[in-house]
Design an enzyme around this catalytic site. Structure first.
Site, PDB file in Angstrom:
ATOM      1  N   TRP A 184      46.188  40.651  28.221  1.00  0.00           N
ATOM      2  CA  TRP A 184      44.734  40.476  28.184  1.00  0.00           C
ATOM      3  C   TRP A 184      44.210  41.226  26.974  1.00  0.00           C
ATOM      4  O   TRP A 184      44.636  42.352  26.690  1.00  0.00           O
ATOM      5  CB  TRP A 184      44.062  41.028  29.449  1.00  0.00           C
ATOM      6  CG  TRP A 184      42.566  41.033  29.315  1.00  0.00           C
ATOM      7  CD1 TRP A 184      41.719  39.990  29.495  1.00  0.00           C
ATOM      8  CD2 TRP A 184      41.746  42.151  28.910  1.00  0.00           C
ATOM      9  NE1 TRP A 184      40.410  40.378  29.236  1.00  0.00           N
ATOM     10  CE2 TRP A 184      40.411  41.701  28.874  1.00  0.00           C
ATOM     11  CE3 TRP A 184      42.020  43.483  28.573  1.00  0.00           C
ATOM     12  CZ2 TRP A 184      39.351  42.541  28.530  1.00  0.00           C
ATOM     13  CZ3 TRP A 184      40.964  44.314  28.230  1.00  0.00           C
ATOM     14  CH2 TRP A 184      39.639  43.839  28.214  1.00  0.00           C
ATOM     15  N   GLU A 225      45.848  36.293  30.674  1.00  0.00           N
ATOM     16  CA  GLU A 225      44.643  36.452  31.485  1.00  0.00           C
ATOM     17  C   GLU A 225      43.391  36.106  30.688  1.00  0.00           C
ATOM     18  O   GLU A 225      43.227  36.513  29.539  1.00  0.00           O
ATOM     19  CB  GLU A 225      44.555  37.905  31.965  1.00  0.00           C
ATOM     20  CG  GLU A 225      43.345  38.235  32.799  1.00  0.00           C
ATOM     21  CD  GLU A 225      43.330  39.688  33.247  1.00  0.00           C
ATOM     22  OE1 GLU A 225      42.407  40.066  33.985  1.00  0.00           O
ATOM     23  OE2 GLU A 225      44.240  40.458  32.848  1.00  0.00           O
ATOM     24  N   LYS A 227      38.999  35.745  30.365  1.00  0.00           N
ATOM     25  CA  LYS A 227      37.789  36.468  30.718  1.00  0.00           C
ATOM     26  C   LYS A 227      36.582  35.682  30.236  1.00  0.00           C
ATOM     27  O   LYS A 227      36.662  34.982  29.221  1.00  0.00           O
ATOM     28  CB  LYS A 227      37.787  37.875  30.108  1.00  0.00           C
ATOM     29  CG  LYS A 227      36.699  38.783  30.677  1.00  0.00           C
ATOM     30  CD  LYS A 227      36.959  40.250  30.384  1.00  0.00           C
ATOM     31  CE  LYS A 227      35.950  41.129  31.073  1.00  0.00           C
ATOM     32  NZ  LYS A 227      36.224  42.573  30.907  1.00  0.00           N
ATOM     33  N   ASP A 258      41.822  36.599  37.146  1.00  0.00           N
ATOM     34  CA  ASP A 258      41.179  37.774  37.719  1.00  0.00           C
ATOM     35  C   ASP A 258      39.855  37.296  38.286  1.00  0.00           C
ATOM     36  O   ASP A 258      39.044  36.712  37.563  1.00  0.00           O
ATOM     37  CB  ASP A 258      40.974  38.834  36.634  1.00  0.00           C
ATOM     38  CG  ASP A 258      40.302  40.106  37.119  1.00  0.00           C
ATOM     39  OD1 ASP A 258      39.235  40.001  37.750  1.00  0.00           O
ATOM     40  OD2 ASP A 258      40.810  41.199  36.841  1.00  0.00           O
ATOM     41  N   HIS A 261      36.577  37.609  36.383  1.00  0.00           N
ATOM     42  CA  HIS A 261      36.506  37.133  35.005  1.00  0.00           C
ATOM     43  C   HIS A 261      35.923  35.735  34.868  1.00  0.00           C
ATOM     44  O   HIS A 261      36.292  34.973  33.975  1.00  0.00           O
ATOM     45  CB  HIS A 261      37.898  37.176  34.371  1.00  0.00           C
ATOM     46  CG  HIS A 261      38.357  38.556  34.051  1.00  0.00           C
ATOM     47  ND1 HIS A 261      39.453  38.827  33.261  1.00  0.00           N
ATOM     48  CD2 HIS A 261      37.864  39.766  34.405  1.00  0.00           C
ATOM     49  CE1 HIS A 261      39.624  40.139  33.144  1.00  0.00           C
ATOM     50  NE2 HIS A 261      38.663  40.717  33.838  1.00  0.00           N
ATOM     51  N   HIS A 285      44.854  38.758  39.646  1.00  0.00           N
ATOM     52  CA  HIS A 285      44.362  40.122  39.747  1.00  0.00           C
ATOM     53  C   HIS A 285      43.170  40.061  40.691  1.00  0.00           C
ATOM     54  O   HIS A 285      42.127  39.499  40.348  1.00  0.00           O
ATOM     55  CB  HIS A 285      43.924  40.666  38.389  1.00  0.00           C
ATOM     56  CG  HIS A 285      45.038  41.260  37.594  1.00  0.00           C
ATOM     57  ND1 HIS A 285      44.834  41.860  36.363  1.00  0.00           N
ATOM     58  CD2 HIS A 285      46.361  41.377  37.849  1.00  0.00           C
ATOM     59  CE1 HIS A 285      45.995  42.309  35.894  1.00  0.00           C
ATOM     60  NE2 HIS A 285      46.926  42.016  36.781  1.00  0.00           N
ATOM     61  N   ASP A 293      32.002  41.477  35.964  1.00  0.00           N
ATOM     62  CA  ASP A 293      33.359  42.023  36.088  1.00  0.00           C
ATOM     63  C   ASP A 293      33.304  43.544  36.200  1.00  0.00           C
ATOM     64  O   ASP A 293      33.657  44.274  35.279  1.00  0.00           O
ATOM     65  CB  ASP A 293      34.192  41.600  34.879  1.00  0.00           C
ATOM     66  CG  ASP A 293      35.605  42.148  34.940  1.00  0.00           C
ATOM     67  OD1 ASP A 293      36.137  42.301  36.052  1.00  0.00           O
ATOM     68  OD2 ASP A 293      36.168  42.446  33.870  1.00  0.00           O
ATOM     69  N   ASP A 295      34.790  45.478  38.648  1.00  0.00           N
ATOM     70  CA  ASP A 295      36.025  46.091  39.159  1.00  0.00           C
ATOM     71  C   ASP A 295      35.796  47.050  40.311  1.00  0.00           C
ATOM     72  O   ASP A 295      36.272  48.188  40.294  1.00  0.00           O
ATOM     73  CB  ASP A 295      36.768  46.805  38.017  1.00  0.00           C
ATOM     74  CG  ASP A 295      37.375  45.821  37.036  1.00  0.00           C
ATOM     75  OD1 ASP A 295      38.080  44.914  37.490  1.00  0.00           O
ATOM     76  OD2 ASP A 295      37.141  45.957  35.825  1.00  0.00           O
ATOM     77  N   ASP A 325      43.304  44.954  40.792  1.00  0.00           N
ATOM     78  CA  ASP A 325      42.796  45.508  39.540  1.00  0.00           C
ATOM     79  C   ASP A 325      41.361  45.979  39.737  1.00  0.00           C
ATOM     80  O   ASP A 325      40.433  45.176  39.746  1.00  0.00           O
ATOM     81  CB  ASP A 325      42.862  44.457  38.431  1.00  0.00           C
ATOM     82  CG  ASP A 325      42.357  44.982  37.093  1.00  0.00           C
ATOM     83  OD1 ASP A 325      42.098  46.199  36.990  1.00  0.00           O
ATOM     84  OD2 ASP A 325      42.231  44.189  36.148  1.00  0.00           O
TER      85      ASP A 325
END
Length: 418
Positions: A184, A225, A227, A258, A261, A285, A293, A295, A325
């Site tokens: 990523w 990955e 985004k 993810d 993302h 993820h 995003d 997290d 993640d």
């Protein structure tokens, strides 16, 4: 009633709708979930002293952050002792461990700089996953790495990617488990770019060069990955979903999604079935975006449950590489790991306890009234009694009992870190 006695009651109830709880418990014990190392120290790592850059930000200042490899490993062990099931450990390249007085930059990293992590994994019988670290470094120029117009910048990061493939293969050979190596990059622009094609063409060429090295594809599972945007690249992201999915398909590597993302109205759970139709494997993820995003710690929420349902009911347990993640520096970091990992496994258990074949049959026969009824009634089945039995059978505390250990660990270990 004991946990086992309560489980027998639940087992009988689930059996009436065709669900074998013993089978569900046995399956879940074997599903590996990769725990990310970076929750324990707020993504700092050990190869630099500077701040986080590249659109990554950990907020909060809860006491007890791991400051050394030894502290981080101890915290991981503490979390593992409270998490049931099969676990892997997911490392970033910035967690290289150097000998006193030694420093090697990221383009020159070697397996020996991760030997202590390999020893850690082998002693615990777990596999390792890996991530090149394309952020928090002076060679991130104007927010760009593998897509940079500066050939020296690109060369540095291409060599970093190659080094990480070699390290990943060493992980696999030493632990006996394939290593998922996820690429990523934070590349993009804050404002509207004059050229969208050029950066993506350079990114494509950089990836081609990284993948040109000789490596064992059965041991190193290279993932890419995407985004949608990030801090400092609100207008344009080089590694968009369209880019990464097409590149992965063309080059025989694995798409990694993810669930933070994408646009706020997109959900990864809806994408999994489409990806499975065209890919032997996919990677995830799992995180919790709050508006973007951000997290957050994974909860036992609707989207986590839907992701798990898609994996289970599509017979894709062996086709999905599953990792978490997130990072939250505002709460006890070991507790954050434990909550998120247990919730991912709860979601998988919830999916395994669903009469999936029967629900599909109802849908195919247009019995939508009964389908809705059954899906809603399942929500109050005694899932928690099966979960408690699963935890007990794995030798970890049931319900909230595990938090007493977290409190003791905070008092005896974390609070002593000045």
């Amino acid at each position: 009633m004991t946990v086992k006695e309560k489980y027998e009651v639940a087992k009988e109830m689930y059996a009436k709708i065709g669900v074998d709880t013993d089978k569900a418990v046995d399956i879940l014990k074997k599903i590996p979930v990769s725990m990310h190392c970076w929750q324990g120290d707020d993504v700092t790592g050990f190869d630099h002293d500077g701040p986080l850059t590249g659109g990554i930000q950990a907020t909060g200042n809860y006491p007890g952050k791991a400051r050394t490899p030894e502290e981080l490993m101890a915290d991981i062990d503490e979390a593992f002792s409270l998490i049931p099931g099969t676990k892997k450990l997911n490392l970033h390249a910035n967690y290289a461990i150097f000998e006193p007085g030694e420093f090697v930059d990221r383009d020159k990293l070697e397996p020996k700089h991760f030997q202590k992590w390999v020893d850690f994994a082998k002693k615990r019988g777990i596999g390792l996953d890996f991530n090149p670290t394309y952020f928090s470094h002076d060679m991130v120029k104007d927010g760009l790495t593998l897509s940079s117009p500066d050939p020296e910048v690109r060369k540095f990061w291409i060599e970093h990617g190659k080094a990480c493939i070699r390290i990943s293969q060493y992980f696999a050979e030493q632990t006996g488990y394939p290593c998922a190596m996820n690429i990523w990059i934070p590349d993009g622009y804050k404002d509207v770019p004059a050229d969208r094609l050029g950066p993506r063409a350079r990114f494509k060429d950089s990836l081609d060069q990284i993948l040109s090295i000789d490596y064992d594809r059965s041991k190193v599972l290279v993932c890419l990955e995407s985004k949608v945007f990030g801090i400092g690249l609100e207008s344009y992201t080089v590694g968009s979903s369209e880019f990464t999915v097409n590149y992965a398909a063309r080059n025989g590597i694995i798409s990694l999604m993810d669930n933070g993302h994408y646009h706020p109205t997109e959900v990864v759970s809806d994408k999994i079935s489409s990806m499975l139709l065209f890919n032997d494997k996919i990677a995830l993820h799992v995180t919790r975006p709050v508006r973007w995003d951000s997290d957050h710690v994974v909860l036992f929420d609707d989207e986590t449950k839907e992701i798990a349902k898609e994996i289970v009911r599509n017979d894709a347990i062996d086709r999905v590489l599953l990792a978490l993640d997130y990072f939250d520096a505002s709460i006890n970091r070991v507790s954050a790991w434990t909550v998120g990992m247990r919730n991912m496994q709860k979601a998988l258990m919830y999916a395994l306890l669903s009469p999936n074949a029967r629900l599909k049959e109802l849908q195919d026969n247009s019995q939508f009234t009964e389908l809705m009824m059954q899906q809603e009634e399942m929500k109050t089945y005694p899932f928690g009694l099966v979960w408690d039995y699963y935890c007990e059978s794995c030798g970890v505390p049931v319900q909230e009992d595990w938090f007493e250990e977290i409190q003791s660990y905070e008092k005896d270990v974390l609070a002593r870190r000045a």
